[in-house]
Every structure is written in structure tokens, then in C-alpha cells.
Design an enzyme around this catalytic site. Structure first.
Site, PDB file in Angstrom:
ATOM      1  N   THR A  19       0.846  -1.198   0.000  1.00  0.00           N
ATOM      2  CA  THR A  19       0.000   0.000   0.000  1.00  0.00           C
ATOM      3  C   THR A  19       0.885   1.254   0.000  1.00  0.00           C
ATOM      4  O   THR A  19       1.757   1.390   0.852  1.00  0.00           O
ATOM      5  CB  THR A  19      -0.904   0.037   1.257  1.00  0.00           C
ATOM      6  N   ASP A  34       2.836   5.686  -4.394  1.00  0.00           N
ATOM      7  CA  ASP A  34       2.905   7.044  -3.834  1.00  0.00           C
ATOM      8  C   ASP A  34       4.341   7.376  -3.441  1.00  0.00           C
ATOM      9  O   ASP A  34       4.812   8.498  -3.642  1.00  0.00           O
ATOM     10  CB  ASP A  34       1.992   7.165  -2.604  1.00  0.00           C
ATOM     11  N   GLY A  58       1.542  -0.169   6.400  1.00  0.00           N
ATOM     12  CA  GLY A  58       0.921   1.154   6.359  1.00  0.00           C
ATOM     13  C   GLY A  58       1.269   1.888   5.074  1.00  0.00           C
ATOM     14  O   GLY A  58       2.002   1.376   4.213  1.00  0.00           O
TER      15      GLY A  58
END
Ligand code: RIB
Length: 302
Positions: A251, A255, A290
Site C-alpha cells: 500500500t 505514492d 501502512g
């Protein structure tokens, strides 16, 4: 002083870990659960700030506990957060994330809440910041007319623009001419290209297609196959880090890549050095659980 301006969303990630992801109609037991900061825009801003770039995050949260979580995160990571609007009408967004603990892959549902309510008028309040930053970075987790407007503002100035076209949604062709760096993952690239991408040759074809559409540089992230870079004068693949069984949670890996790319560009790294750096940052981010919390610091990269 802002080097990088990021426009995007913050949401609170509610993440469930389990040995395998449930299929339709199935219930499985989880092995862990955590709530932490997420949202593609905010994750990218944190990634760049932890790499010692001066970052402003432009977004909207609700007047609630998760909204406070966002502001605390920005204070702790030295981001300019005077650019964060707080809504009295809408709650902070949330995401439900399921992570397969055996390979770190995930499935995500985002409820954007307040983040989707940021308006062109609000963005205009920071038009100088957007036009005068070195790198303007954004995604597609807020309204697309707001995103396009901000890209135009950034190009009115001298900013290098990066669009991470995630999640994959339909955008007008007009977008492409305002994009200096386009960073889809393979699934998103398939969506915009309209064909499967399973190897470097197909990634090259997709990259050429994006350049013809008007983007200056295309970087398709291909998970454990690395990345494929294309612009008018060159194209090449670069491998991913060899992480073997160190991957815990993917995850926010994309990004981390886009945030690090912005940081490298702002520091005027040469493109190959910049891509190597972003691949490393993204790889390291998958070794922790996270999203924003997994972004590595400059010292972790050495
Ligand atoms: O890219 C990962 C992010 O996508 C998560 O943090 C989740 O919030 C969604 O926005």
C-alpha cells in the site's frame, strides 16, 4: 518556501491483514488491523517531505478526529499545512484496505469524504504557490476539473508537473499537454492505453502512446518488474529492488515512487539517478506496514 506543492486527498486508512483476501461472499479471519494516515496525495507529500524537500500539501479534511490525525502528521513531518482546508459539512475520508500478508498485495475502497469537496475557488487562494513551486504533483482522487485547473496554474509558472493518474478514471485529452511526468502503474497504464501490458515491449508501446497524447515523459511502474521510461528521445526499462520475502505491505508503494520522483526532480537529479532513487524509496516502503507511516526517511535510503 515551497519546493513541491502536492494537491490531493487525505483519508484515514483502515487496514486489515490476512493470509488471503476474501473472495465474493466469503468471510476470513484477519491476523492484524491498524488505522493510519493514507490518501494518495497525502502519502506522496509525506514521501517527499521525509526526503528533505520543502512540501506544501493542498487538500481538505473534516473537522473530526481523522482530520486532526492529518494535521498532526503534517506537523510531525514538517509540511506546510496552512494550505489544508477544514470542512464543517463533510467528514474526513476513509479507506478500507485488505492486505494479503503473504505477498503484501492489497485491495482498496476509498470513501473520499471532505477531500472530494475542495473547489477551484479554494485552489485559487494558493495560485501563487502552485505557479511558483519547482514541482507540482497531483493525482486523480479529487474532482478532475479541480485537478486540471491546478495543472494549468502550475504550467503558467515554471513548475515541473507530475500527474500520478490514480485511481484510473476517464480524463479529457486536454489533460495530457499539461503533464511533464505521467506515472501510472501497469493496471492504470492498461486503462489509459486500452491494451494489456505484461512485458517491456508492451510498456514501450504504451509509453509511445502517452507521448503522442502530449505528455513529456511517461514512467510506467511495473511492480517487481521495475519501471519503463519513455520520452521523445529515449526509452528504457529499469529493474526493481530485489526484496525477496521482505515485502510486508505494498500500500502506497506507487505514492512513494511519485513523491520521491518529485523530490529528485526538485533537487535537479539527472533523470536516471532520479528514477533509481524513486525505485529504491518505493521498494523500501513495501518493507513496512501502512501507507504514509511506511515512507522512508532520507537516512533509510543510504
Ligand atoms: O495509494 C495508496 C492509497 O490509496 C491508500 O493510502 C488509500 O488511502 C488510497 O487512497
Amino acid at each position: 518556501m515551497t519546493d513541491i506543492c502536492v494537491l490531493g486527498n487525505f483519508v484515514a486508512d483502515n487496514t486489515f491483514y490476512s493470509e488471503k483476501l476474501p473472495t465474493k461472499g466469503q468471510t476470513v479471519f484477519g491476523s492484524g488491523f491498524q488505522v493510519g494516515p493514507g490518501g494518495k496525495g497525502s502519502n506522496q507529500a509525506i514521501a517527499a517531505a521525509r526526503l528533505k524537500s520543502k512540501v506544501s500539501f493542498l487538500g481538505k479534511v473534516g473537522d473530526d478526529e481523522y482530520g486532526k490525525m492529518a494535521i498532526e502528521l503534517y506537523k510531525k513531518n514538517n509540511l506546510n499545512h496552512k494550505t489544508v482546508f477544514v470542512s464543517n459539512e463533510h467528514p474526513t475520508g476513509v479507506a478500507g484496505i485488505m492486505v494479503n500478508q503473504t505477498d503484501g498485495t492489497n485491495a482498496i475502497i476509498v470513501y473520499p469524504g471532505a477531500s472530494m469537496e475542495i473547489t477551484i475557488d479554494e485552489v485559487n487562494k494558493f495560485s501563487n504557490l502552485i505557479s511558483n513551486c519547482k514541482v507540482f504533483l497531483t493525482q486523480l482522487e479529487i474532482k478532475t476539473d479541480v485537478t486540471l485547473h491546478a495543472l494549468k496554474l502550475a504550467k503558467k509558472g515554471n513548475a515541473i508537473t507530475i500527474l500520478n493518474p490514480a485511481p484510473a478514471i476517464k480524463i479529457e485529452d486536454e489533460f495530457f499537454k499539461y503533464i511533464d511526468f505521467f506515472t501510472p502503474n501497469e493496471t492504470e497504464a492498461e486503462f489509459y492505453f486500452g491494451k494489456k501490458i505484461e512485458n517491456y515491449d508492451q510498456a514501450k508501446e504504451a509509453g509511445d502512446f502517452f507521448i503522442k497524447k502530449g505528455v513529456k515523459n511517461s514512467i510506467i511502474t511495473l511492480g517487481d518488474k521495475g519501471i519503463y521510461f519513455t520520452n521523445q528521445s529515449s526509452n528504457f526499462a529499469m529493474p526493481a529492488l530485489d526484496l525477496k520475502n521482505k515485502v510486508k505491505d505494498t500500500t502506497g508503494a506507487g505514492d512513494a515512487f511519485s513523491g520521491a520522483l518529485a523530490s529528485g526532480l526538485e533537487k535537479k537529479m539527472d533523470i536516471k539517478e532520479c528514477l533509481k532513487f524513486a525505485i529504491k524509496v518505493s521498494g523500501i516502503s513495501t518493507t513496512k506496514k501502512g501507507a504514509a507511516d511506511a515512507m522512508p526517511f532520507a537516512n533509510d535510503i543510504k
